[in-house]
Design a protein around this motif. Structure first.
Motif, PDB file in Angstrom:
ATOM      1  N   THR A   2       0.816  -1.209   0.000  1.00 45.56           N
ATOM      2  CA  THR A   2       0.000   0.000   0.000  1.00 45.56           C
ATOM      3  C   THR A   2       0.856   1.267   0.000  1.00 45.56           C
ATOM      4  OG1 THR A   2      -0.154   0.104   2.428  1.00 45.56           O
ATOM      5  CG2 THR A   2      -1.812  -1.218   1.253  1.00 45.56           C
ATOM      6  N   LEU A   3       2.165   1.126   0.191  1.00 41.41           N
ATOM      7  CA  LEU A   3       3.071   2.272   0.127  1.00 41.41           C
ATOM      8  C   LEU A   3       3.582   2.414  -1.305  1.00 41.41           C
ATOM      9  CD1 LEU A   3       5.222   1.715   3.361  1.00 41.41           C
ATOM     10  CD2 LEU A   3       3.410   3.414   3.039  1.00 41.41           C
ATOM     11  N   PRO A   4       3.203   3.461  -2.027  1.00 44.93           N
ATOM     12  CA  PRO A   4       3.645   3.602  -3.426  1.00 44.93           C
ATOM     13  C   PRO A   4       5.164   3.591  -3.574  1.00 44.93           C
ATOM     14  CG  PRO A   4       1.880   5.156  -2.948  1.00 44.93           C
ATOM     15  CD  PRO A   4       2.261   4.532  -1.637  1.00 44.93           C
ATOM     16  N   GLN A   5       5.876   4.098  -2.580  1.00 45.58           N
ATOM     17  CA  GLN A   5       7.338   4.097  -2.658  1.00 45.58           C
ATOM     18  C   GLN A   5       7.912   2.688  -2.666  1.00 45.58           C
ATOM     19  OE1 GLN A   5       9.991   6.429  -2.872  1.00 45.58           O
ATOM     20  NE2 GLN A   5       8.308   7.622  -3.709  1.00 45.58           N
ATOM     21  N   PHE A  44       3.654  10.023   0.879  1.00 56.09           N
ATOM     22  CA  PHE A  44       4.225   8.725   1.257  1.00 56.09           C
ATOM     23  C   PHE A  44       3.167   7.802   1.861  1.00 56.09           C
ATOM     24  CE2 PHE A  44       6.343   5.555   3.730  1.00 56.09           C
ATOM     25  CZ  PHE A  44       7.542   5.312   3.093  1.00 56.09           C
ATOM     26  N   GLY A  45       2.377   8.320   2.805  1.00 57.16           N
ATOM     27  CA  GLY A  45       1.514   7.432   3.576  1.00 57.16           C
ATOM     28  C   GLY A  45       0.023   7.577   3.377  1.00 57.16           C
ATOM     29  N   ALA A  57      -5.572   5.681   3.951  1.00 55.10           N
ATOM     30  CA  ALA A  57      -6.902   5.643   3.339  1.00 55.10           C
ATOM     31  C   ALA A  57      -7.414   4.208   3.222  1.00 55.10           C
ATOM     32  CB  ALA A  57      -6.861   6.312   1.969  1.00 55.10           C
ATOM     33  N   ILE A  58      -6.556   3.297   2.793  1.00 51.78           N
ATOM     34  CA  ILE A  58      -6.966   1.890   2.636  1.00 51.78           C
ATOM     35  C   ILE A  58      -7.344   1.295   3.988  1.00 51.78           C
ATOM     36  CG2 ILE A  58      -6.110  -0.423   2.098  1.00 51.78           C
ATOM     37  CD1 ILE A  58      -4.552   0.838  -0.229  1.00 51.78           C
ATOM     38  N   PHE A  59      -6.544   1.550   5.003  1.00 53.80           N
ATOM     39  CA  PHE A  59      -6.855   1.035   6.337  1.00 53.80           C
ATOM     40  C   PHE A  59      -8.146   1.657   6.874  1.00 53.80           C
ATOM     41  CE2 PHE A  59      -2.791  -0.814   6.120  1.00 53.80           C
ATOM     42  CZ  PHE A  59      -2.603  -1.673   7.202  1.00 53.80           C
ATOM     43  N   ALA A  60      -8.314   2.953   6.636  1.00 56.20           N
ATOM     44  CA  ALA A  60      -9.503   3.639   7.138  1.00 56.20           C
ATOM     45  C   ALA A  60     -10.771   3.089   6.493  1.00 56.20           C
ATOM     46  CB  ALA A  60      -9.382   5.143   6.889  1.00 56.20           C
ATOM     47  N   VAL A  61     -10.727   2.846   5.186  1.00 56.51           N
ATOM     48  CA  VAL A  61     -11.890   2.309   4.483  1.00 56.51           C
ATOM     49  C   VAL A  61     -12.166   0.871   4.906  1.00 56.51           C
ATOM     50  CG1 VAL A  61     -12.767   1.628   2.215  1.00 56.51           C
ATOM     51  CG2 VAL A  61     -11.645   3.848   2.503  1.00 56.51           C
ATOM     52  N   ALA A  62     -11.108   0.093   5.075  1.00 52.34           N
ATOM     53  CA  ALA A  62     -11.282  -1.323   5.406  1.00 52.34           C
ATOM     54  C   ALA A  62     -11.815  -1.522   6.822  1.00 52.34           C
ATOM     55  CB  ALA A  62      -9.948  -2.060   5.243  1.00 52.34           C
ATOM     56  N   PHE A  63     -11.341  -0.708   7.759  1.00 48.62           N
ATOM     57  CA  PHE A  63     -11.707  -0.919   9.160  1.00 48.62           C
ATOM     58  C   PHE A  63     -12.761   0.068   9.671  1.00 48.62           C
ATOM     59  CE2 PHE A  63      -7.511  -2.893   8.846  1.00 48.62           C
ATOM     60  CZ  PHE A  63      -7.740  -4.117   9.460  1.00 48.62           C
ATOM     61  N   LYS A  64     -13.053   1.098   8.912  1.00 45.51           N
ATOM     62  CA  LYS A  64     -14.109   2.072   9.206  1.00 45.51           C
ATOM     63  C   LYS A  64     -13.988   2.616  10.634  1.00 45.51           C
ATOM     64  CE  LYS A  64     -17.251   0.023   5.821  1.00 45.51           C
ATOM     65  NZ  LYS A  64     -16.334  -1.058   5.364  1.00 45.51           N
ATOM     66  N   ARG A  65     -15.046   2.477  11.436  1.00 52.75           N
ATOM     67  CA  ARG A  65     -15.042   3.051  12.776  1.00 52.75           C
ATOM     68  C   ARG A  65     -13.960   2.441  13.667  1.00 52.75           C
ATOM     69  NH1 ARG A  65     -21.523   3.367  14.304  1.00 52.75           N
ATOM     70  NH2 ARG A  65     -22.104   4.852  12.661  1.00 52.75           N
ATOM     71  N   GLU A  66     -13.638   1.199  13.399  1.00 52.74           N
ATOM     72  CA  GLU A  66     -12.598   0.548  14.188  1.00 52.74           C
ATOM     73  C   GLU A  66     -11.259   1.260  14.001  1.00 52.74           C
ATOM     74  OE1 GLU A  66     -12.985  -3.311  12.452  1.00 52.74           O
ATOM     75  OE2 GLU A  66     -14.135  -4.098  14.159  1.00 52.74           O
ATOM     76  N   LEU A  81       0.249   0.961  12.115  1.00 52.85           N
ATOM     77  CA  LEU A  81      -1.211   0.989  12.034  1.00 52.85           C
ATOM     78  C   LEU A  81      -1.817  -0.354  12.426  1.00 52.85           C
ATOM     79  CD1 LEU A  81      -1.717   2.986   8.701  1.00 52.85           C
ATOM     80  CD2 LEU A  81      -1.909   3.837  11.052  1.00 52.85           C
ATOM     81  N   LEU A  82      -1.198  -1.443  11.988  1.00 54.57           N
ATOM     82  CA  LEU A  82      -1.700  -2.769  12.358  1.00 54.57           C
ATOM     83  C   LEU A  82      -1.634  -2.981  13.864  1.00 54.57           C
ATOM     84  CD1 LEU A  82      -0.140  -4.981   9.528  1.00 54.57           C
ATOM     85  CD2 LEU A  82      -2.579  -4.547   9.909  1.00 54.57           C
TER      86      LEU A  82
END
Length: 510
Positions: free
Chosen positions: A134-137, A277-278, A283-292, A346-347
């Motif tokens: 998920t990191l483009p770099q 960078f991040g 964004a991917i984590f936020a969408v996947a886990f939503k309120r969590e 984040l994990l």
């Protein structure tokens, strides 16, 4: 079977992880196998394209002629790795491509090993490894070019593994790995130096872990690191301007302002680089886990505090670089060593909030697969559609056709080429002929007793006839050869429209 039983079975089937997710949940080695297949596909895609070299590939091709303690603005670790491959399998597009993707695979593998030190569940290590995509770099940019940056990514991942191992077990192997990673990192990219400094600060802030800094085994870390760095450090003493000019030049804009305006612009550039960078990962984590995900932002433990301090320490170091140099521009590539731990951070935050991240692996697998496929498209797409778009990459340059024409005119004993890209491509096309970059010759190469004619001189030609050829031939003056009249050589770009052509000038010295 009644309706309720059917619904229960169907629900159970839908909740089963997909086959790929189930395979990847096996942990470190299944994930490494999956990534290895992706990198093999990446190599295959590159080999299917023309063998015109990108700028970084050309640099590696040219420098693979000699083993040196230093080559210029970039430290030599990647060059040494590249030279080892060329020494074994010869110079080719394959030997220029393979080391990069092997180092990338090691970067992912060491990152997974780092995660395993904190959480022994196989699925967690796999999730951490794959989240680097998920990191483009890490996923996108290496597909376009990059060499030294890939080396520092691998070194950073190795450093994190050694550091986490030392904090968890405090064995001598951990100290050795940290020393090796610091040595490799310092001779991969000079900005790596801020990473161990920030790690020391983060360790010192933890009362229990602080003792690791005063363990006698840390001498092993110091010795290993110094042994690895020592050859390049000796070279650096006499070549400091050459080593730093390129990096500083990239970080200072032309006609840059001074004083507070410069500092404000540089800090703004740093902020934008952090976002670039991040942002996708967040964004991917936020969408996947939503309120969590929102709830996890307030969760944490000593590991998340440690990683947060270490990343913040690296960024503070960059701020000091801004304050005490003329820096006006920070790119996200410069932040690689400091922000690489972001997915693991984040994990761990999610886990400390009571969320089982491994149970979400199935949800993430399609995202990972899409990223892997998408990153393969741009370079190949831009190369293959050059004739339609009018935008060409260096890979479109028809150097195979150029070499065939030149070989019909004679076999050179030495080639002098103007510029890194042209010189590197000549090296690939004439693998047994010494190639000199007239703009950055290597002292003592080729050896004086090995120099002989005929010499082929070649340069990018604007097509405008003028006085003397625009190439410095002083490196072969001692041969006393006579130059033939300069000629032009035009060849159409590969996958071009037939109108755009590569225009080169050349002459022979016999």
């Amino acid at each position: 079977m009644n309706r309720e039983s059917v619904d229960a079975v169907r629900s159970k089937e839908l909740n089963k992880p997909g086959r790929l997710a189930e395979f990847l949940a096996g942990g470190l080695w299944p994930a490494a196998f999956f990534l290895g297949a992706y990198f093999l596909l990446s190599i295959a895609v590159r080999l299917m394209l023309p063998n015109g070299l990108t700028l970084d590939e050309a640099e590696q091709a040219l420098f693979s002629q000699h083993w040196l303690a230093g080559y210029g603005p970039q430290p030599p670790f990647y060059n040494w790795v590249q030279n080892a491959f060329v020494s074994v399998i010869g110079i080719s597009l394959f030997s220029l491509t393979l080391p990069k993707f092997l180092l990338l695979l090691l970067c992912y593998l060491f990152f997974g090993m780092t995660a395993r030190e904190v959480d022994a569940r196989p699925g967690f290590a796999a999730m951490a490894m794959l989240s680097l995509l998920t990191l483009p770099q890490i996923s996108y940019m290496p597909q376009q070019d990059l060499t030294h940056t890939v080396a520092v990514l691998m070194a950073t991942s190795l450093f994190l593994y050694g550091l986490f191992r030392t904090l968890v077990r405090a064995d001598w192997q951990g100290y050795l790995i940290v020393g090796a990673a610091i040595g490799i990192g310092m001779i991969s990219k000079y900005n790596f130096g801020l990473l161990p400094a920030s790690a020391v600060i983060a360790v010192f802030c933890d009362r229990e872990w602080r003792a690791r800094l005063f363990d006698p085994r840390i001498l092993l870390t110091v010795i290993i690191g110094l042994v690895i760095v020592f050859p390049h450090a000796l070279w650096l003493r006499g070549n400091l301007d050459l080593a730093t000019s390129g990096t500083i030049g990239k970080m200072v804009e032309a006609n840059a302002p001074h004083g507070l305006v410069r500092i404000a612009r540089a800090l703004g550039s740093l902020m934008l680089a952090c976002i670039a960078f991040g942002a996708l990962t967040v964004a991917i984590f936020a969408v996947a886990f939503k309120r969590e995900f929102t709830r996890s932002l307030n969760a944490g433990d000593r590991w998340t505090r440690f990683l947060g301090l270490m990343m913040a320490g690296g960024l503070v170091g960059v701020v000091f670089v801004i304050l005490f140099t003329g820096t006006t521009k920070i790119t996200e590539r410069w932040l690689d060593p400091y922000l690489l731990p972001l997915p693991l951070y984040l994990l761990l935050k999610l886990e400390r909030a009571g969320i089982d991240t491994t149970s979400h692996l199935r949800r993430f697998v399609p995202v990972f697969v899409v990223i892997m496929l998408v990153t393969l498209v741009p370079l190949a797409g831009k190369t293959l559609t050059g004739g339609l778009t009018g935008s060409y990459t260096r890979i479109n340059y028809p150097f195979t056709s150029v070499a065939e024409f030149l070989k019909a005119d004679g076999r050179p004993a030495v080639i002098v080429a103007a510029g890194m890209n042209l010189a590197g491509n000549m090296r690939l096309q004439f693998p047994d002929v010494p190639v000199i970059n007239s703009e950055q010759p290597i002292a003592g190469f080729p050896a004086a007793n090995a120099m002989k004619g005929p010499v082929l001189a070649i340069w990018a030609d604007s097509g405008r006839p003028s006085g003397s050829p625009p190439i410095d031939l002083s490196s072969v003056d001692r041969l006393g050869l006579t130059a033939s009249p300069a000629k032009s050589l035009l060849r159409p770009y590969y996958y071009g429209d037939g109108k755009m052509q590569l225009n080169l000038g050349y002459l022979w010295l016999r």
